[in-house]
Design a protein around this motif. Structure first.
Motif, PDB file in Angstrom:
ATOM      1  N   ASP A  69       9.982  21.729   9.174  1.00 31.20           N
ATOM      2  CA  ASP A  69      10.043  23.203   9.194  1.00 31.20           C
ATOM      3  C   ASP A  69       9.587  23.770   7.852  1.00 31.20           C
ATOM      4  O   ASP A  69       8.819  24.735   7.791  1.00 31.20           O
ATOM      5  CB  ASP A  69      11.441  23.725   9.581  1.00 31.20           C
ATOM      6  CG  ASP A  69      12.534  23.206   8.673  1.00 31.20           C
ATOM      7  OD1 ASP A  69      12.415  22.067   8.190  1.00 31.20           O
ATOM      8  OD2 ASP A  69      13.516  23.927   8.430  1.00 31.20           O
ATOM      9  N   THR A  70      10.016  23.133   6.773  1.00 28.61           N
ATOM     10  CA  THR A  70       9.660  23.654   5.449  1.00 28.61           C
ATOM     11  C   THR A  70       8.204  23.369   5.088  1.00 28.61           C
ATOM     12  O   THR A  70       7.510  24.243   4.563  1.00 28.61           O
ATOM     13  CB  THR A  70      10.629  23.086   4.394  1.00 28.61           C
ATOM     14  OG1 THR A  70      11.928  23.629   4.655  1.00 28.61           O
ATOM     15  CG2 THR A  70      10.196  23.458   2.990  1.00 28.61           C
ATOM     16  N   THR A  80      14.177  29.207  10.756  1.00 29.72           N
ATOM     17  CA  THR A  80      15.334  28.621  10.064  1.00 29.72           C
ATOM     18  C   THR A  80      15.594  29.346   8.733  1.00 29.72           C
ATOM     19  O   THR A  80      15.042  30.422   8.479  1.00 29.72           O
ATOM     20  CB  THR A  80      15.113  27.106   9.807  1.00 29.72           C
ATOM     21  OG1 THR A  80      14.192  26.951   8.725  1.00 29.72           O
ATOM     22  CG2 THR A  80      14.574  26.393  11.046  1.00 29.72           C
ATOM     23  N   ASP A  81      16.412  28.707   7.893  1.00 29.63           N
ATOM     24  CA  ASP A  81      16.745  29.262   6.569  1.00 29.63           C
ATOM     25  C   ASP A  81      15.509  29.633   5.740  1.00 29.63           C
ATOM     26  O   ASP A  81      15.542  30.582   4.959  1.00 29.63           O
ATOM     27  CB  ASP A  81      17.620  28.266   5.783  1.00 29.63           C
ATOM     28  CG  ASP A  81      16.980  26.897   5.639  1.00 29.63           C
ATOM     29  OD1 ASP A  81      16.217  26.486   6.536  1.00 29.63           O
ATOM     30  OD2 ASP A  81      17.240  26.226   4.630  1.00 29.63           O
ATOM     31  N   ASP A  82      14.419  28.895   5.912  1.00 33.99           N
ATOM     32  CA  ASP A  82      13.189  29.157   5.145  1.00 33.99           C
ATOM     33  C   ASP A  82      12.761  30.613   5.295  1.00 33.99           C
ATOM     34  O   ASP A  82      12.498  31.321   4.315  1.00 33.99           O
ATOM     35  CB  ASP A  82      12.030  28.274   5.642  1.00 33.99           C
ATOM     36  CG  ASP A  82      12.349  26.796   5.605  1.00 33.99           C
ATOM     37  OD1 ASP A  82      13.455  26.410   6.041  1.00 33.99           O
ATOM     38  OD2 ASP A  82      11.502  26.023   5.141  1.00 33.99           O
ATOM     39  N   ASP A 116       7.410  27.528  10.220  1.00 34.89           N
ATOM     40  CA  ASP A 116       8.834  27.173  10.186  1.00 34.89           C
ATOM     41  C   ASP A 116       9.336  26.909  11.615  1.00 34.89           C
ATOM     42  O   ASP A 116       9.937  25.856  11.907  1.00 34.89           O
ATOM     43  CB  ASP A 116       9.596  28.340   9.530  1.00 34.89           C
ATOM     44  CG  ASP A 116      11.100  28.145   9.452  1.00 34.89           C
ATOM     45  OD1 ASP A 116      11.578  27.024   9.692  1.00 34.89           O
ATOM     46  OD2 ASP A 116      11.806  29.136   9.137  1.00 34.89           O
ATOM     47  N   GLY A 129      20.542  26.512   9.206  1.00 35.41           N
ATOM     48  CA  GLY A 129      20.294  25.163   8.673  1.00 35.41           C
ATOM     49  C   GLY A 129      20.019  25.095   7.183  1.00 35.41           C
ATOM     50  O   GLY A 129      19.085  24.411   6.747  1.00 35.41           O
TER      51      GLY A 129
HETATM   52 MG    MG Z   1      14.664  25.117   7.175  1.00 38.06          MG
END
Ligand code: MG
Ligand code: AR6
Length: 315
Positions: A259-260, A54-56, A24, A91
């Motif tokens: 990132d994902t 990030t959000d992941d 990520d 994000g």
């Molecule tokens: Mg993300």
């Protein structure tokens, strides 16, 4: 259950959770860029640029926290963990942002996601990007894994293709824990219920067989934010490489939702190769604040402990 087995499984749990976070963070600085731009940003080699996840990873942390606290799935608690951890600067996708706001404002956690996208629900990869702890916790039972992956996903993603993609990613992580790389595609095809994912699994095999170019992979499997344009790409990235670093750098190099796709590839590869296979320099550069690197390792250990105790009938 021997001690060697326990140590090995723990290293795999750590590998999947740290590997996801590292993938990520490696993809984050180039999110949304095309392949050529990613190359130029990383032209001096694959160094971790800022190490911020990030959000992941933030949502993966929420899933692990909830599975540990409840010794299994508890939807209301998991939704609460997502909301407590939520940091807008990480994000989040627009759909997930909206669902979490709806739940925060009092809507039922079990139904809020169904209102999105004209009542169709989201098929974004936001359910798949965070699912690694489900793959780990249910690594020995495909039926339970599938059911819990769907339930976990439905909190934010109610579209069948969003949930099926997450379940496939969870199973890939589980198969990696079990050491099943050779027959991974066969197993995934057996359980993939939708034509979309059956077709994609077939394409992964064809692309592996013909040593495909990056352009072919992007056009056949995708590098976008939809689950069906990124989960198969992560599985392919894992299968085509012989080690953690090659799989994750390949995934990020494709550009798009880097990132994902990096996080999902990192989770599968980490589950297969174990913590020691993740480049030390990447781990050291990963953020280490309140819920950073040290906390992620602790969650992996706790998740593993709960799982092993359950396997031994201790609860
Ligand atoms: Mg993300
Ligand atoms: N119909 C049309 N478009 C859709 C639909 C649908 N049913 N479902 C999803 N989309 P979202 P995520 C499109 O917002 O999955 C972050 O960077 C739509 O354009 O639910 O949580 C994460 O890190 C929608 O906005 O977000 C991930 O990389 C988009 O798919 C990524 O965003 C994503 O779905 C996705 O996160």
């Amino acid at each position: 259950m021997g001690l060697d087995f326990q140590i090995d499984v723990n290293a795999k749990f750590r590998g999947a959770m740290l590997g996801g976070a590292v993938g990520d963070a490696l993809g984050a600085p180039v999110e949304g860029h095309p392949m050529e731009k990613v190359r130029s940003v990383y032209s001096r080699g694959w160094e971790m640029i800022h190490g911020r996840y990030t959000d992941d990873t933030e949502m993966m942390i929420g899933i692990a926290e909830s599975l540990i606290a409840n010794k299994g799935f508890n939807g209301a608690d998991m939704a609460l963990k997502f909301i407590r951890n939520y940091n807008v600067k990480r994000g989040y996708g627009p759909g997930t942002k909206e669902v979490l706001r709806r739940i925060r404002e009092g809507e039922s956690w079990a139904e809020a996601s169904e209102k999105l996208f004209g009542g169709k629900g989201s098929y974004g990869n936001g359910a798949a990007m965070r699912i690694a702890p489900v793959g780990l916790f249910y690594f020995d039972t495909t039926d339970m894994l599938w059911e819990i992956a769907y339930k976990t996903s439905n909190i934010t993603h109610s579209h069948e293709l969003g949930k099926a993609g997450a379940a496939l990613q969870a199973l890939a992580v589980a198969l990696a824990v079990r050491g099943q790389k050779e027959d991974m595609l066969l197993k995934l095809k057996e359980v993939a219920k939708t034509d979309m994912y059956k077709g994609k699994v077939g394409k992964i095999k064809a692309l592996l067989d013909e040593s495909a170019t990056e352009k072919m992979v992007i056009s056949e499997l995708g590098n976008g934010v939809a689950a069906f344009e990124s989960v198969p790409t992560a599985i392919y990235s894992f299968l085509r490489a012989g080690n953690f670093k090659d799989s994750v750098t390949y995934a990020v190099s494709l550009g798009g939702d880097t990132d994902t796709i990096g996080a999902m590839t990192g989770a599968i590869s980490g589950a297969y190769y174990g913590e020691a296979a993740i480049p030390k320099a990447w781990v050291e550069r990963l953020e280490d604040g309140e819920k950073g690197r040290g906390y992620i390792v602790k969650l992996a250990d706790d998740l593993c402990q709960v799982k092993l105790q359950l396997l031994q009938g201790r609860y």
